[in-house]
Design a protein around this motif. Structure first.
Motif, mmCIF file in Angstrom:
data_model
loop_
_atom_site.group_PDB
_atom_site.id
_atom_site.type_symbol
_atom_site.label_atom_id
_atom_site.label_comp_id
_atom_site.label_asym_id
_atom_site.label_seq_id
_atom_site.Cartn_x
_atom_site.Cartn_y
_atom_site.Cartn_z
ATOM 1 N N PRO A 13 32.693 11.970 41.470
ATOM 2 C CA PRO A 13 33.149 11.370 40.213
ATOM 3 C C PRO A 13 32.897 9.867 40.240
ATOM 4 N N TYR A 39 33.413 6.223 37.986
ATOM 5 C CA TYR A 39 33.987 5.523 36.841
ATOM 6 C C TYR A 39 33.763 4.031 37.062
ATOM 7 N N GLU A 65 31.100 2.383 38.287
ATOM 8 C CA GLU A 65 30.682 2.230 39.687
ATOM 9 C C GLU A 65 29.229 1.786 39.789
ATOM 10 N N ASP A 118 32.665 9.621 34.503
ATOM 11 C CA ASP A 118 33.961 9.770 33.851
ATOM 12 C C ASP A 118 34.145 8.691 32.778
ATOM 13 N N ASN A 123 36.674 8.717 29.383
ATOM 14 C CA ASN A 123 37.374 8.694 30.663
ATOM 15 C C ASN A 123 38.522 9.698 30.648
ATOM 16 N N LYS A 159 40.219 10.889 37.301
ATOM 17 C CA LYS A 159 39.488 11.448 38.443
ATOM 18 C C LYS A 159 39.705 12.947 38.614
ATOM 19 N N VAL A 212 32.492 7.729 45.601
ATOM 20 C CA VAL A 212 31.191 7.077 45.634
ATOM 21 C C VAL A 212 31.255 5.778 46.442
ATOM 22 N N ASP A 213 32.481 5.317 46.757
ATOM 23 C CA ASP A 213 32.616 4.000 47.398
ATOM 24 C C ASP A 213 32.458 4.057 48.914
ATOM 25 N N GLN A 252 34.227 5.482 51.048
ATOM 26 C CA GLN A 252 35.471 5.565 51.821
ATOM 27 C C GLN A 252 35.590 6.944 52.462
ATOM 28 N N ARG A 276 36.475 0.110 50.956
ATOM 29 C CA ARG A 276 35.536 0.339 49.884
ATOM 30 C C ARG A 276 34.248 -0.449 50.123
ATOM 31 N N THR A 285 38.976 -0.895 43.487
ATOM 32 C CA THR A 285 39.699 0.369 43.284
ATOM 33 C C THR A 285 39.983 0.584 41.799
ATOM 34 N N LYS A 286 39.998 1.855 41.396
ATOM 35 C CA LYS A 286 40.241 2.179 39.995
ATOM 36 C C LYS A 286 41.695 2.608 39.786
HETATM 37 N N1 UDP Z 1 37.348 7.684 39.539
HETATM 38 C C1 UDP Z 1 37.050 8.442 38.410
HETATM 39 N N2 UDP Z 1 37.837 8.317 37.277
HETATM 40 C C2 UDP Z 1 38.903 7.462 37.221
HETATM 41 C C3 UDP Z 1 39.215 6.714 38.385
HETATM 42 C C4 UDP Z 1 38.425 6.845 39.512
HETATM 43 O O1 UDP Z 1 36.096 9.222 38.419
HETATM 44 O O2 UDP Z 1 39.554 7.398 36.174
HETATM 45 C C5 UDP Z 1 36.495 7.816 40.761
HETATM 46 C C6 UDP Z 1 35.933 6.508 41.294
HETATM 47 O O3 UDP Z 1 34.748 6.155 40.638
HETATM 48 C C7 UDP Z 1 35.700 6.838 42.769
HETATM 49 C C8 UDP Z 1 36.822 7.808 43.075
HETATM 50 O O4 UDP Z 1 37.292 8.297 41.817
HETATM 51 O O5 UDP Z 1 34.459 7.480 43.016
HETATM 52 C C9 UDP Z 1 37.955 7.160 43.862
HETATM 53 O O6 UDP Z 1 38.398 5.985 43.188
HETATM 54 P P1 UDP Z 1 38.868 4.691 43.978
HETATM 55 O O7 UDP Z 1 37.948 4.424 45.123
HETATM 56 O O8 UDP Z 1 39.022 3.604 42.973
HETATM 57 O O9 UDP Z 1 40.282 5.148 44.516
HETATM 58 P P2 UDP Z 1 41.000 4.665 45.880
HETATM 59 O O10 UDP Z 1 40.028 4.920 46.988
HETATM 60 O O11 UDP Z 1 41.273 3.217 45.689
HETATM 61 O O12 UDP Z 1 42.217 5.511 45.949
#
Ligand code: UDP
Ligand code: MG
Length: 328
Positions: free
Chosen positions: A13, A15, A17, A46, A74, A77, A98-99, A101, A205, A210-211
């Motif tokens: 997913p 968003y 990015e 998304d 949107n 996730k 995608v980040d 992590q 990341r 972060t989203k």
């Molecule tokens: N993401 C998404 N829709 C959203 C929020 C996040 O598809 O509304 C995706 C985002 O692009 C990423 C993944 O979910 O690939 C994880 O997001 P993020 O790294 O921001 O979350 P964290 O690792 O900070 O919990």
């Protein structure tokens, strides 16, 4: 079955990015080299407001294994992942951020456990959350413990995220679930099958930000709790029972007091305490009921979890070929 006779779909997913996608593809190519003929990548856009879609389309032009599911807006996730799982065609499916992590190299280990040891689900367990802030670690840990304490049927492994490999039959089971409140971690755990964890250190990341903020995470946690436990609803019977018992004892105490020392008029303070306390509790319990009714409202409307604007890349070509074959 031939050793290489399977395909893996990475469901990613995205968003906003735009800055992460190229690095992601480059890292996949490098670290998942041994799987290169069996891998396909499914991006779910998304409703990004930046150039994410253009970047993915550029990748599609160069890389025949990539597909894009473009959502109409949107949806969050969980919904994006639901869309990805519903479309992914591999024999095993790996949802991935995608980040970077979710370290891609771990997928090799997942595949090994899946192929050689026969597990249906292999999930990643974070050994350290150093990349997270102390507050996030504290709240996340507290959430998992509370969730597992009040959810009687589904236990989610602590420190496991969405990053995991699932066999086709697990994904088919999840795709069948009609619910709109899609707390994926819970649904994954609910599906059961033979599951095993593999530990890894979660890096920071790679690009972008972060989203999720705390308000989003709080609501996410509530979604998880209210979709997997009716404990918050039931607890009020017990609270009510305790309060009734205490009130009863207090009543006896007052009656005895009146009988022994006579009528006592000034009772304003204790009256106020009782009224305010009970009033507050009633509001709280109505609020909790509201949480469930709100979710029921969401479920009975039967709106789809996501809307797709279009499918592009490999899957679009496969669909086109299939429909032409049908016509011929
Ligand atoms: N993401 C998404 N829709 C959203 C929020 C996040 O598809 O509304 C995706 C985002 O692009 C990423 C993944 O979910 O690939 C994880 O997001 P993020 O790294 O921001 O979350 P964290 O690792 O900070 O919990
Ligand atoms: Mg992340």
């Amino acid at each position: 079955m031939n050793e290489k006779d399977f395909t893996i779909s990475l469901v990613v997913p995205v968003y906003n990015e735009e800055e992460s996608i190229d690095t992601f593809i480059a890292t996949i190519d490098k670290e998942l080299e041994p799987l290169k003929d069996q891998l396909e990548i499914v991006f779910v856009n998304d409703g990004s407001r930046d150039r994410t879609r253009d970047v993915v389309e550029q990748v599609i032009e160069k890389d025949p294994r990539v597909s894009l599911i473009n959502l109409a807006r949107n949806f969050g996730k969980e919904a994006a992942m639901t869309a990805g799982l519903a479309h992914a065609r591999g024999d095993a499916i790996v949802p991935m951020d995608v980040d970077l992590q979710d370290p891609p190299a771990l997928v090799l280990e997942f595949v090994k456990k899946w192929r050689e040891e026969g597990y249906d689900t292999v999930y990643g367990v974070r050994t350290d959350r150093n990349a997270d802030t102390p507050l996030k670690r504290l709240t996340a840990g507290g959430f998992y413990r509370f969730f597992n304490a009040v959810s009687t049927t589904t236990k989610i492994p602590e420190n496991a995220g969405d990053f995991r490999l699932m066999d086709r039959r697990v994904v088919d089971a999840i795709n069948q679930l009609p619910e709109r409140n899609r707390f994926m971690k819970g649904l994954f755990a609910w599906a059961g099958f033979r599951a095993v964890g593999v530990t890894y250190a979660r890096p920071e990341r790679a690009a972008g930000t972060t989203k999720f903020n705390y308000w989003k995470l709080w609501n996410f946690a509530l979604d998880g709790l209210f979709s997997f436990s009716s404990w918050p609803l039931r607890v009020w019977s017990y609270v009510g029972g305790c309060v009734a018992a205490i009130s009863f004892l207090y009543m006896i105490f007052i009656i005895l007091k009146v009988l022994t020392t006579g009528v006592d008029i000034p009772g304003y303070a204790s009256m106020m305490c009782v009224i305010l306390f009970l009033g507050g509790m009633q509001l709280l319990s109505i609020g909790i009921m509201g949480e469930y009714i709100g979710r029921m409202f969401l479920e009975v409307k039967q709106r789809p979890v996501f809307l797709i604007e279009g499918v592009y890349g490999q899957y679009a070509r496969q669909d086109k070929a299939a429909s032409e074959e049908k016509k011929a």
